[in-house]
Design a protein around this motif. Structure first.
Motif, PDB file in Angstrom:
ATOM      1  N   GLU A  41      40.869  78.333   3.633  1.00 29.18           N
ATOM      2  CA  GLU A  41      42.252  77.861   3.721  1.00 29.18           C
ATOM      3  C   GLU A  41      42.329  76.960   4.944  1.00 29.18           C
ATOM      4  OE1 GLU A  41      44.636  78.284   1.514  1.00 29.18           O
ATOM      5  OE2 GLU A  41      43.214  79.451   0.309  1.00 29.18           O
ATOM      6  N   VAL A  42      42.936  75.793   4.775  1.00 33.41           N
ATOM      7  CA  VAL A  42      42.908  74.800   5.844  1.00 33.41           C
ATOM      8  C   VAL A  42      44.291  74.234   6.104  1.00 33.41           C
ATOM      9  CG1 VAL A  42      40.564  74.153   5.163  1.00 33.41           C
ATOM     10  CG2 VAL A  42      42.500  72.809   4.335  1.00 33.41           C
ATOM     11  N   THR A  43      44.397  73.581   7.230  1.00 33.06           N
ATOM     12  CA  THR A  43      45.591  72.811   7.569  1.00 33.06           C
ATOM     13  C   THR A  43      45.123  71.516   8.217  1.00 33.06           C
ATOM     14  OG1 THR A  43      47.715  72.868   8.719  1.00 33.06           O
ATOM     15  CG2 THR A  43      45.842  73.818   9.880  1.00 33.06           C
ATOM     16  N   GLY A  44      46.024  70.574   8.359  1.00 31.79           N
ATOM     17  CA  GLY A  44      45.656  69.300   8.976  1.00 31.79           C
ATOM     18  C   GLY A  44      46.322  68.144   8.283  1.00 31.79           C
ATOM     19  N   LYS A  57      41.539  71.661   9.785  1.00 31.92           N
ATOM     20  CA  LYS A  57      41.249  72.851  10.578  1.00 31.92           C
ATOM     21  C   LYS A  57      41.216  74.041   9.636  1.00 31.92           C
ATOM     22  CE  LYS A  57      43.114  75.765  14.271  1.00 31.92           C
ATOM     23  NZ  LYS A  57      44.256  75.963  15.204  1.00 31.92           N
ATOM     24  N   VAL A  58      40.112  74.794   9.679  1.00 30.45           N
ATOM     25  CA  VAL A  58      39.976  75.966   8.820  1.00 30.45           C
ATOM     26  C   VAL A  58      40.771  77.115   9.429  1.00 30.45           C
ATOM     27  CG1 VAL A  58      38.378  77.629   7.798  1.00 30.45           C
ATOM     28  CG2 VAL A  58      37.707  75.223   8.001  1.00 30.45           C
ATOM     29  N   ILE A  59      41.738  77.621   8.684  1.00 33.25           N
ATOM     30  CA  ILE A  59      42.589  78.727   9.125  1.00 33.25           C
ATOM     31  C   ILE A  59      41.969  80.078   8.810  1.00 33.25           C
ATOM     32  CG2 ILE A  59      44.819  79.876   8.705  1.00 33.25           C
ATOM     33  CD1 ILE A  59      45.086  77.458  10.437  1.00 33.25           C
ATOM     34  N   SER A  60      41.259  80.128   7.675  1.00 29.20           N
ATOM     35  CA  SER A  60      40.591  81.379   7.283  1.00 29.20           C
ATOM     36  C   SER A  60      39.450  81.047   6.346  1.00 29.20           C
ATOM     37  CB  SER A  60      41.575  82.321   6.583  1.00 29.20           C
ATOM     38  OG  SER A  60      41.973  81.796   5.329  1.00 29.20           O
ATOM     39  N   ILE A  61      38.504  81.966   6.247  1.00 30.33           N
ATOM     40  CA  ILE A  61      37.418  81.836   5.279  1.00 30.33           C
ATOM     41  C   ILE A  61      37.328  83.141   4.513  1.00 30.33           C
ATOM     42  CG2 ILE A  61      35.624  82.528   6.945  1.00 30.33           C
ATOM     43  CD1 ILE A  61      33.764  80.515   5.469  1.00 30.33           C
ATOM     44  N   GLN A  62      37.106  83.043   3.203  1.00 27.19           N
ATOM     45  CA  GLN A  62      37.087  84.212   2.335  1.00 27.19           C
ATOM     46  C   GLN A  62      35.753  84.300   1.601  1.00 27.19           C
ATOM     47  OE1 GLN A  62      40.346  82.629   3.603  1.00 27.19           O
ATOM     48  NE2 GLN A  62      40.015  81.747   1.557  1.00 27.19           N
ATOM     49  N   PRO A  74      40.275  85.980   9.314  1.00 23.55           N
ATOM     50  CA  PRO A  74      41.295  85.124   9.929  1.00 23.55           C
ATOM     51  C   PRO A  74      40.700  84.353  11.103  1.00 23.55           C
ATOM     52  CG  PRO A  74      41.573  87.378  10.666  1.00 23.55           C
ATOM     53  CD  PRO A  74      40.437  87.399   9.685  1.00 23.55           C
ATOM     54  N   LEU A  75      41.045  83.083  11.217  1.00 23.78           N
ATOM     55  CA  LEU A  75      40.510  82.258  12.299  1.00 23.78           C
ATOM     56  C   LEU A  75      41.641  81.729  13.169  1.00 23.78           C
ATOM     57  CD1 LEU A  75      37.812  80.305  10.241  1.00 23.78           C
ATOM     58  CD2 LEU A  75      37.473  82.325  11.673  1.00 23.78           C
ATOM     59  N   GLU A 180      50.135  77.026   8.608  1.00 25.73           N
ATOM     60  CA  GLU A 180      50.420  77.411   9.995  1.00 25.73           C
ATOM     61  C   GLU A 180      51.775  78.093  10.113  1.00 25.73           C
ATOM     62  OE1 GLU A 180      49.755  73.684  12.022  1.00 25.73           O
ATOM     63  OE2 GLU A 180      47.849  74.441  12.788  1.00 25.73           O
ATOM     64  N   GLU A 181      52.702  77.721   9.247  1.00 20.89           N
ATOM     65  CA  GLU A 181      54.002  78.385   9.229  1.00 20.89           C
ATOM     66  C   GLU A 181      53.884  79.776   8.604  1.00 20.89           C
ATOM     67  OE1 GLU A 181      58.480  77.855   7.273  1.00 20.89           O
ATOM     68  OE2 GLU A 181      56.971  76.292   7.025  1.00 20.89           O
ATOM     69  N   VAL A 182      53.090  79.890   7.553  1.00 20.29           N
ATOM     70  CA  VAL A 182      52.924  81.174   6.851  1.00 20.29           C
ATOM     71  C   VAL A 182      52.392  82.248   7.789  1.00 20.29           C
ATOM     72  CG1 VAL A 182      51.580  82.361   5.064  1.00 20.29           C
ATOM     73  CG2 VAL A 182      52.634  80.147   4.566  1.00 20.29           C
ATOM     74  N   ILE A 183      51.426  81.905   8.628  1.00 23.72           N
ATOM     75  CA  ILE A 183      50.773  82.924   9.465  1.00 23.72           C
ATOM     76  C   ILE A 183      51.584  83.290  10.707  1.00 23.72           C
ATOM     77  CG2 ILE A 183      48.486  82.248   8.661  1.00 23.72           C
ATOM     78  CD1 ILE A 183      48.071  80.745  11.289  1.00 23.72           C
ATOM     79  N   GLN A 184      52.788  82.760  10.833  1.00 22.16           N
ATOM     80  CA  GLN A 184      53.616  83.118  11.979  1.00 22.16           C
ATOM     81  C   GLN A 184      54.246  84.499  11.842  1.00 22.16           C
ATOM     82  OE1 GLN A 184      53.662  81.250  14.799  1.00 22.16           O
ATOM     83  NE2 GLN A 184      52.149  80.062  13.619  1.00 22.16           N
ATOM     84  N   THR A 185      54.277  85.036  10.616  1.00 25.33           N
ATOM     85  CA  THR A 185      54.877  86.355  10.401  1.00 25.33           C
ATOM     86  C   THR A 185      53.854  87.284   9.761  1.00 25.33           C
ATOM     87  OG1 THR A 185      55.680  85.829   8.167  1.00 25.33           O
ATOM     88  CG2 THR A 185      57.125  85.262  10.019  1.00 25.33           C
ATOM     89  N   SER A 186      54.027  88.581   9.994  1.00 25.18           N
ATOM     90  CA  SER A 186      53.106  89.559   9.405  1.00 25.18           C
ATOM     91  C   SER A 186      53.222  89.570   7.884  1.00 25.18           C
ATOM     92  CB  SER A 186      53.401  90.960   9.963  1.00 25.18           C
ATOM     93  OG  SER A 186      54.765  91.318   9.734  1.00 25.18           O
ATOM     94  N   ALA A 187      54.437  89.368   7.369  1.00 26.83           N
ATOM     95  CA  ALA A 187      54.621  89.331   5.913  1.00 26.83           C
ATOM     96  C   ALA A 187      53.903  88.116   5.326  1.00 26.83           C
ATOM     97  CB  ALA A 187      56.103  89.278   5.577  1.00 26.83           C
ATOM     98  N   GLY A 188      53.996  86.992   6.019  1.00 23.79           N
ATOM     99  CA  GLY A 188      53.317  85.790   5.556  1.00 23.79           C
ATOM    100  C   GLY A 188      51.815  85.961   5.563  1.00 23.79           C
ATOM    101  N   ARG A 189      51.295  86.643   6.581  1.00 24.15           N
ATOM    102  CA  ARG A 189      49.854  86.864   6.654  1.00 24.15           C
ATOM    103  C   ARG A 189      49.376  87.765   5.517  1.00 24.15           C
ATOM    104  NH1 ARG A 189      48.585  87.543  13.182  1.00 24.15           N
ATOM    105  NH2 ARG A 189      49.425  85.489  13.792  1.00 24.15           N
ATOM    106  N   ARG A 190      50.132  88.813   5.222  1.00 24.25           N
ATOM    107  CA  ARG A 190      49.769  89.695   4.110  1.00 24.25           C
ATOM    108  C   ARG A 190      49.767  88.927   2.795  1.00 24.25           C
ATOM    109  NH1 ARG A 190      53.063  93.392   6.936  1.00 24.25           N
ATOM    110  NH2 ARG A 190      54.851  92.903   5.590  1.00 24.25           N
TER     111      ARG A 190
END
Length: 668
Positions: A41-44, A57-62, A74-75, A180-190
């Motif tokens: 999952e990336v952003t940029g 920018k890689v946000i996470s790798i699965q 999570p990165l 980057e907005e999604v990972i600002q909250t615990s619910a978004g991260r889940r």
């Protein structure tokens, strides 16, 4: 095996590896697995409009493997270093990693200094090879088609939220959240974990499914279609990745000057267009507010003010005003002149927006280079297409009046090398059809376009008759010098027969009547009667089988050839021979590129492929090495089949390497 990922049992179903200790345990499991799905999952940058090379920018790798829970790494929040733990495994040559659209994840990882290797399969390309008749090959579409389940979810569907009103309450309109907005909250991260871990899981499942299917399809003698994929397309992904990473250097100053010249010409044509329309009697009030981008205004101008009839309509009933439709309109005198000025304005506008603007953007944002995105799984004939920007439709060298090719240049100490498979479609037609006239003309070194003109072009036929001449090498040279326009029309005919072109299209391209076009095509087939019979044979076989095969034995499906709708069936018949020839041309160039890529001599000398456009290949070659590398590259591109155990074609397929400071200079 049927995968299930329960939303409420996240902790039990997914390994959330957010510490070095957890990552090391995961790494040991990955090393022991046979097949591992990988996804990022990336952003940029705006990924639909801009190349990811060096910009994401890689946000996470699965990860996911058979019989194991998926892994989410999570990165963010200081965990960026966790990617280094997996770097040696990701860069290992051991083939055990599978991706869906591998090149994208490879580019994303390269932004963090990780050169992904060990590709076992790209399920996007595998699905395209297995079922070329399908238009969509995304992971979601594949899961739905093969497993009957909506297993994969688009990011835009999963992370769509209401746009808030001024008072803070949710409105009826929605928007898509950035990662980057999604990972600002615990619910978004889940939610992200739940969404992101599905992709590698289903990629593994899809790989196993397609591997089984491809292994059961015969390719060549006792070999399976899976072997075809592993021999050619698997390695080709790496070839394209390196070309995209490298990119091609641009002359930004030339691009800017070219843009100014095109814009000056466009303004001049627009002024002449406005003057001519008003002089014809179109109300000045209408022309003052005339908008070139408005299809409705163009339709009103042509039908209401110029009195032209546009026969083709859109589904909403509006007149079609695309370039092909307007070119076919019956107009003479001043109406035709105004129409031609309108088409010229459009051409110049498109030239500027399609090439100048995106190339200048690339030069400004990618250190002077353009990194186009090559698509292996889009064109039914298996030719490459490109985007971000699209470089496949650059005008031919003869029509490149503004010098677009001059903008592609060599870096200091290098030259640009240009090589292409000359007239490859015609040569493949001669090889497959065994047409004696075509084969003899090619093997004797005659100019085939001029020979065709001697039979299909009325002015040339009349000149030959008046002078009592028959075609030979000397006569063909005279015809080429005296009748360049007729030779160009014959060239269009030679190449377009392979595209299934009919009289109407040929008339449109050459400016003649349909009757004249039909006569030219009939003369063409009377000259090459063996080709005519072979085209009929290919169509009949395709109707029987539902597919055609290329020179490499690839299957290209033509579903429309069995349609109950006559227009669709006719279109399928034209596609059949087109796919057969164009697919073969794609095979030969793919083999050539693989050979150039694998040659250690070329690599050590610093030769690098930087661009591929249709049958043309561009390389950067160190100055002084041209004589050494030239014969190697020419041999690979001229006769790639020899290196893959195939017999020579019935005609030669020559390719000469040209070099220069720019693509334009090398082409000459």
């Amino acid at each position: 095996m049927r995968w299930r990922l329960k939303c409420n049992d996240r902790e039990e179903k997914v390994v959330y590896a957010d510490t070095p200790e957890k990552c090391l345990r995961v790494l040991r499991q990955l090393e022991a697995a046979t097949v591992v799905g990988v996804d990022t999952e990336v952003t940029g940058v705006d990924l639909g409009k801009t190349s990811p090379v060096g910009k994401v920018k890689v946000i996470s790798i699965q990860f996911a493997a058979d019989d194991s829970p998926p892994v989410f790494v999570p990165l963010w929040d200081g965990n960026e270093g966790l990617l280094k733990i997996f770097k040696p495994w990701l860069e290992s040559e051991r083939r055990q990693k599978v991706y869906h659209n591998a090149k994208f994840d490879m580019h994303a990882l390269m932004c963090h200094g990780v050169r992904a290797r060990g590709l076992l399969g790209d399920t996007l390309v595998m699905d395209f090879m297995f079922d070329t008749g399908q238009l969509l090959h995304g992971l979601k579409e594949c899961c739905r088609r093969y497993f009957g389940e909506n297993l994969a979810v688009d990011y835009s569907d999963e992370f769509r939220v209401p746009i808030l009103r001024k008072d803070g309450t949710p409105g009826s309109r929605t928007r898509v959240q950035g990662v980057e907005e999604v990972i600002q909250t615990s619910a978004g991260r889940r939610q992200l974990v739940k969404y992101a871990t599905k992709d590698p899981m289903f990629t593994v499942r899809l790989y196993n499914y397609l591997k089984d299917k491809l292994s059961k399809v015969q390719w060549y003698k006792e070999h399976s279609y899976l072997e075809c994929y592993e021999t050619f397309d698997l390695s080709f992904t790496d070839v394209l990745f390196e070309i995209e990473q490298r990119g091609c250097l641009l002359d930004q100053g030339h691009l800017e000057r070219m843009g100014e010249e095109i814009e000056e010409d466009r303004v001049a044509v627009e002024e002449e267009f406005l003057r001519s329309a008003v002089g014809f009697g179109v109300p000045q009030s209408f022309m003052v507010s005339f908008n070139m981008k408005s299809s409705q205004q163009i339709g009103r101008l042509l039908e209401q003010h110029l009195g032209l009839r546009i026969p083709d309509r859109t589904p909403t009933g509006q007149p079609k005003v695309d370039a092909d439709t307007l070119s076919r309109l019956r107009a003479t005198g001043e109406e035709r002149r105004i129409l031609n000025l309108l088409l010229e304005m459009r051409r110049l506008t498109k030239l500027h927006s399609t090439y100048v603007e995106p190339l200048v953007f690339s030069a400004e944002n990618y250190k002077g280079r353009v990194h186009t995105n090559f698509k292996q799984a889009e064109v039914a004939t298996m030719r490459l297409s490109s985007s971000l920007p699209n470089l496949q439709n650059i005008p031919t060298a003869r029509k490149d009046h503004y010098g677009i090719r001059r903008a592609f240049i060599a870096p200091k100490g290098m030259v640009i090398g240009d090589i292409d498979l000359a007239q490859i479609e015609i040569r493949l037609m001669a090889h497959h059809s065994r047409d004696p006239v075509m084969i003899k003309a090619i093997n004797d070194g005659w100019d085939l376009h001029t020979l065709t003109a001697c039979r299909s072009e009325a002015r040339v036929v009349r000149w030959l008759s008046e002078n009592n001449l028959t075609p030979n090498a000397k006569v063909l040279k005279q015809v080429k010098e005296l009748f360049p326009n007729e030779r160009d029309d014959a060239k269009t005919l030679n190449f377009s027969i392979g595209y299934g072109m009919g009289p109407q299209t040929y008339a449109l391209r050459t400016g003649r009547t349909e009757r004249e076009a039909k006569e030219s095509i009939n003369e063409f087939f009377s000259l090459y009667s063996g080709l005519y019979q072979y085209i009929r044979q290919v169509r009949n076989n395709c109707y029987r089988d539902g597919y055609v095969r290329t020179i490499l034995g690839r299957y290209l499906r033509v579903p429309m050839i069995r349609s109950q709708v006559q227009s669709q069936r006719k279109y399928g018949e034209r596609q059949a021979f087109n796919y057969h020839i164009q697919g073969g041309a794609a095979d030969l160039l793919k083999m050539s590129m693989l050979l150039v890529h694998r040659d250690d001599r070329l690599r050590k000398l610093g030769v690098r492929m930087v661009l591929q456009v249709h049958d043309e290949l561009l390389l950067e070659i160190p100055k002084g090495a041209e004589k050494e590398v030239g014969p190697i590259i020419e041999d690979y591109v001229s006769h790639p089949y020899r290196y893959f155990g195939m017999k020579d074609l019935r005609v030669d397929t020559p390719a000469d390497l040209g070099t220069g400071k720019s693509w334009q200079e090398a082409k000459k």
